[in-house]
Design a protein around this motif. Structure first.
Motif, mmCIF file in Angstrom:
data_model
loop_
_atom_site.group_PDB
_atom_site.id
_atom_site.type_symbol
_atom_site.label_atom_id
_atom_site.label_comp_id
_atom_site.label_asym_id
_atom_site.label_seq_id
_atom_site.Cartn_x
_atom_site.Cartn_y
_atom_site.Cartn_z
ATOM 1 N N ALA A 1 3.040 -2.816 -3.121
ATOM 2 C CA ALA A 1 2.340 -1.618 -2.675
ATOM 3 C C ALA A 1 1.928 -0.751 -3.857
ATOM 4 O O ALA A 1 0.800 -0.235 -3.914
ATOM 5 C CB ALA A 1 3.232 -0.822 -1.723
ATOM 6 N N SER A 2 2.826 -0.595 -4.816
ATOM 7 C CA SER A 2 2.523 0.217 -5.991
ATOM 8 C C SER A 2 1.361 -0.367 -6.785
ATOM 9 O O SER A 2 0.496 0.369 -7.288
ATOM 10 C CB SER A 2 3.771 0.330 -6.872
ATOM 11 N N LEU A 3 1.316 -1.684 -6.899
ATOM 12 C CA LEU A 3 0.218 -2.325 -7.623
ATOM 13 C C LEU A 3 -1.104 -2.174 -6.871
ATOM 14 O O LEU A 3 -2.148 -1.919 -7.481
ATOM 15 C CB LEU A 3 0.545 -3.795 -7.859
ATOM 16 N N TYR A 4 -1.077 -2.327 -5.558
ATOM 17 C CA TYR A 4 -2.295 -2.084 -4.776
ATOM 18 C C TYR A 4 -2.795 -0.656 -4.999
ATOM 19 O O TYR A 4 -3.996 -0.406 -5.107
ATOM 20 C CB TYR A 4 -2.027 -2.306 -3.291
ATOM 21 N N ASP A 5 -1.869 0.290 -5.071
ATOM 22 C CA ASP A 5 -2.251 1.681 -5.309
ATOM 23 C C ASP A 5 -2.977 1.813 -6.647
ATOM 24 O O ASP A 5 -4.035 2.453 -6.743
ATOM 25 C CB ASP A 5 -1.002 2.560 -5.277
ATOM 26 N N ALA B 1 -4.377 -1.692 1.644
ATOM 27 C CA ALA B 1 -3.369 -2.738 1.444
ATOM 28 C C ALA B 1 -2.033 -2.126 1.045
ATOM 29 O O ALA B 1 -0.971 -2.596 1.465
ATOM 30 C CB ALA B 1 -3.845 -3.723 0.379
ATOM 31 N N ALA B 2 -2.069 -1.074 0.226
ATOM 32 C CA ALA B 2 -0.829 -0.394 -0.149
ATOM 33 C C ALA B 2 -0.139 0.171 1.087
ATOM 34 O O ALA B 2 1.079 0.019 1.263
ATOM 35 C CB ALA B 2 -1.128 0.712 -1.152
ATOM 36 N N ALA C 1 12.700 7.425 -0.355
ATOM 37 C CA ALA C 1 11.919 8.573 -0.832
ATOM 38 C C ALA C 1 10.678 8.098 -1.563
ATOM 39 O O ALA C 1 9.566 8.604 -1.334
ATOM 40 C CB ALA C 1 12.768 9.454 -1.738
ATOM 41 N N SER C 2 10.829 7.110 -2.439
ATOM 42 C CA SER C 2 9.683 6.573 -3.180
ATOM 43 C C SER C 2 8.668 5.944 -2.236
ATOM 44 O O SER C 2 7.454 6.133 -2.391
ATOM 45 C CB SER C 2 10.172 5.541 -4.204
ATOM 46 N N ALA C 3 9.159 5.198 -1.243
ATOM 47 C CA ALA C 3 8.246 4.545 -0.303
ATOM 48 C C ALA C 3 7.529 5.553 0.583
ATOM 49 O O ALA C 3 6.332 5.417 0.868
ATOM 50 C CB ALA C 3 9.016 3.536 0.552
ATOM 51 N N LEU C 4 8.239 6.583 1.033
ATOM 52 C CA LEU C 4 7.608 7.626 1.846
ATOM 53 C C LEU C 4 6.526 8.353 1.053
ATOM 54 O O LEU C 4 5.436 8.629 1.562
ATOM 55 C CB LEU C 4 8.666 8.615 2.334
ATOM 56 N N CYS D 1 2.539 8.413 1.882
ATOM 57 C CA CYS D 1 1.833 9.697 1.943
ATOM 58 C C CYS D 1 0.621 9.681 1.018
ATOM 59 O O CYS D 1 -0.487 10.085 1.388
ATOM 60 C CB CYS D 1 2.794 10.824 1.554
ATOM 61 N N TRP D 2 0.811 9.191 -0.199
ATOM 62 C CA TRP D 2 -0.266 9.152 -1.191
ATOM 63 C C TRP D 2 -1.394 8.233 -0.740
ATOM 64 O O TRP D 2 -2.585 8.566 -0.876
ATOM 65 C CB TRP D 2 0.301 8.702 -2.525
ATOM 66 N N ALA D 3 -1.034 7.057 -0.199
ATOM 67 C CA ALA D 3 -2.067 6.119 0.263
ATOM 68 C C ALA D 3 -2.930 6.757 1.349
ATOM 69 O O ALA D 3 -4.161 6.635 1.340
ATOM 70 C CB ALA D 3 -1.422 4.830 0.780
ATOM 71 N N ARG D 4 -2.292 7.451 2.288
ATOM 72 C CA ARG D 4 -3.069 8.142 3.326
ATOM 73 C C ARG D 4 -3.887 9.282 2.738
ATOM 74 O O ARG D 4 -5.000 9.570 3.201
ATOM 75 C CB ARG D 4 -2.131 8.659 4.413
ATOM 76 N N GLY D 5 -3.345 9.924 1.700
ATOM 77 C CA GLY D 5 -4.100 10.973 1.046
ATOM 78 C C GLY D 5 -5.351 10.440 0.375
ATOM 79 O O GLY D 5 -6.416 11.075 0.418
ATOM 80 N N LEU D 6 -5.245 9.262 -0.255
ATOM 81 C CA LEU D 6 -6.415 8.652 -0.878
ATOM 82 C C LEU D 6 -7.463 8.289 0.174
ATOM 83 O O LEU D 6 -8.670 8.431 -0.051
ATOM 84 C CB LEU D 6 -6.003 7.403 -1.669
#
Length: 586
Positions: free
Chosen positions: A445-449, A456-457, A475-478, A482-487
């Motif tokens: 997920a982090s790499l997709y980001d 995909a993330a 916490a990191s996954a949440l 959140c960031w993926a939805r923000g993007l």
């Protein structure tokens, strides 16, 4: 038994221990099972199988019972049976609810066990799970991690006998072990040692990647996080769902059964176990050979050389002042697997040049085995040989195209230097290869980001969070979700909920505050967004992205002076932030 001191810049010897009579004629010793151990960083790994499915476990003498996470139980297809809600398993980072599975046709060390129980609990270790005392405590056990092996041993008639049978003239020290507690569980390997002259209860825990002293025990020994020379190092994590703060602290002395060391530097943190003051971890196991007599509740130890407690002794000396020969007398490896195991021990002890020689021999002896090239790639990377490491990863992937570890490692190395499509191929291959509940989904997920693939993330964060309800990585996954939805600019209610949950777990993480700032900006909540960016920059004042985002909020709020100031500073730190913001519609 004799005392031992390590030769450091300043060394000390503490009170002598009475000798133990050796009468081997009436002592019978037999090997029941030998388990080859390959170090993965500071984690001792053993191979096993669930049916015909390969599995790799962390050999964890600190686990009272063998354990796997809920995600891994799902991956092997076993039904988790419930335990009472009051049954909780405790470790670093808190406690966890638990269930259990009964695995059928479990194979360990080449021996098939028709049925064996595992607790299902706690944070994902990135492996199949932990092999604990329900297996290691079946008999006596010899931990020979310096030579890449653990042996289950059966002894009879060996009371009051030095069971360090390999020691020869080398001093062997003794720690008396605590008696078993009530109940059916196999006893932990716990003994009393001295820290700054204060008696503390220490658990010998091969599953702890480094030795760890509880804050309460450190305080009794005169050391706190505010003491001179103590530095904050980050967080410790274990079975529990929380990550806890950790510090590296200097102590005056530590004495383990007569092995005395001056000026050790030990991590201090919350341990989460009421009856244990210290975990003596894999850093100690890697430099010592130990025999645990569960029958006689005694631990026999010899120092085998190498770094211990963040120190590198120049040698060791007996109580009589005789320098000890610490030359490794083990036979030279003859197979690729033996070179691989020895190389892994050397690598774990930061002897990278020697480790590379062993990994190269393993590659030469077994040129069709991809994991040896992966091991050498990691050692070359530690040796700052980036191009050579990439070459080994390419060969590892050629030999094992679906190996997610090699794919993820190469993607991480190339994400900032190679064409996007090339890196994306590796990430997609890893995505296809791992199970839905795999812990590796966080890395994918982090790499997709980073590759600007938020959809995909998001899918990978969803899968990981669904299968890891009690995990210290939540916490990191949440925050990632959140960031993926923000993007994407979608589902901002859900995104805000995720960011809020992450911040409740780690309130002062600037990345999490930055993510929530983006969501609030998307929602038009400018005052709240500004507060989040202000809080993030108070912790990390020179983050160019956060500065640029605060400039956007300031501009929308009509504060042109602040907007221009933040924008100028952001661009001076990273001119690419403008293009990055433009890509997500800002």
């Amino acid at each position: 038994m004799r005392h031992l001191r390590l030769i450091l810049s300043t060394a000390a010897l503490i009170a002598p221990l009475p000798a133990i009579a050796a009468t081997p004629a009436r002592c019978q010793m037999a090997k029941m099972l030998e388990l080859p151990v390959t170090m993965n960083g500071r984690s001792p790994m053993v191979s096993a199988k669930f049916g015909d499915k390969d599995a790799r476990f962390i050999l964890d003498s600190g686990a009272f019972y063998s354990t796997i996470s809920r995600a891994n139980a799902a991956e092997i297809g076993e039904r988790v049976q419930a335990l009472p809600p009051t049954f909780r398993i405790t470790g670093i980072g808190g406690d966890s609810s638990a269930g259990f599975i009964t695995a059928k046709n479990f194979t360990l060390g080449g021996v098939v066990v028709p049925k064996v129980d595992f607790f299902v609990a706690g944070s994902d270790t990135g492996t199949a799970g932990l092999l604990g005392q329900n297996i290691l405590g079946l008999a006596d056990v010899e931990y020979d991690l310096p030579h890449g092996v653990v042996r289950l041993m059966k002894t009879t008639g060996c009371a009051k006998i030095n069971l360090a049978y390999w020691a020869g003239d080398k001093p062997a020290t003794l720690v008396a072990l605590a008696a078993p507690g009530p109940g059916p569980w196999k006893p932990h390997t716990i003994g009393t040692i001295l820290l700054n002259g204060v008696k503390i209860r220490a658990m010998f825990d091969s599953g702890a990647q480094s030795s760890l002293v509880s804050l309460a025990a450190a305080k009794r020994a005169g050391v706190t996080p505010d003491s001179p020379g103590v530095i904050r190092t980050g967080f410790s994590r274990g079975l529990g769902a929380r990550q806890v703060p950790a510090w590296l602290a200097p102590f005056d002395t530590i004495d383990i059964g007569g092995e005395a060391i001056r000026r050790p530097r030990l991590t201090i943190s919350e341990i989460g176990m009421q009856d244990v003051d210290m975990l003596v971890g894999a850093d100690f196991f890697l430099t010592h050979r130990m025999f645990v007599s569960n029958a006689n509740r005694a631990l026999f130890i010899t120092y085998e050389g190498g770094p211990v407690f963040n120190l590198t002794p120049k040698g060791a000396m007996s109580a009589e002042g005789k320098a000890l020969d610490l030359t490794n007398t083990a036979p030279e490896p003859t197979t690729a697997e033996e070179y691989s195991r020895r190389g892994a021990v050397l690598f774990s002890n930061h002897r990278v040049t020697e480790a590379l020689l062993d990994f190269s021999k393993a590659c030469a002896l077994a040129p069709t085995e991809g994991r040896y090239f992966y091991q050498r790639a990691m050692a070359r990377l530690a040796n700052r040989q980036r191009d050579a490491a990439l070459g080994d990863l390419a060969e590892s992937i050629r030999l094992a195209p679906s190996d997610p570890d090699a794919r993820i490692a190469r993607a991480r190395l190339k994400v900032s230097i190679a064409p996007r499509a090339e890196v994306l191929d590796d990430v997609k291959a890893a995505d296809r290869a791992i199970a839905p509940s795999s812990d590796k989904r966080l890395a994918v997920a982090s790499l997709y980001d980073r590759l600007d693939e938020p959809t995909a993330a998001l899918a990978n964060y969803d899968q990981w969070l669904a299968s890891h309800p009690e995990d210290s990585g939540r916490a990191s996954a949440l925050n990632g979700r959140c960031w993926a939805r923000g993007l994407l600019g979608t589902e901002t209610d859900k995104a805000l909920s995720d960011c809020n949950a992450a911040i409740r777990i780690q309130p002062k993480n600037p990345s999490y505050l930055d993510s929530r700032g983006l969501i609030r900006l998307r929602r038009g909540e400018l005052r709240q967004a500004l507060a989040d960016y202000d809080a993030a920059l108070a912790i990390a004042p020179k983050n160019p992205w956060t500065l640029y985002m605060r400039s956007l909020v300031a501009a929308k709020s009509g504060d042109t002076v602040k907007a221009e100031s933040d924008r100028a500073l952001a661009l001076s730190l990273d001119p690419n932030v403008v293009e990055r913001a433009r890509k997500i519609g800002l």
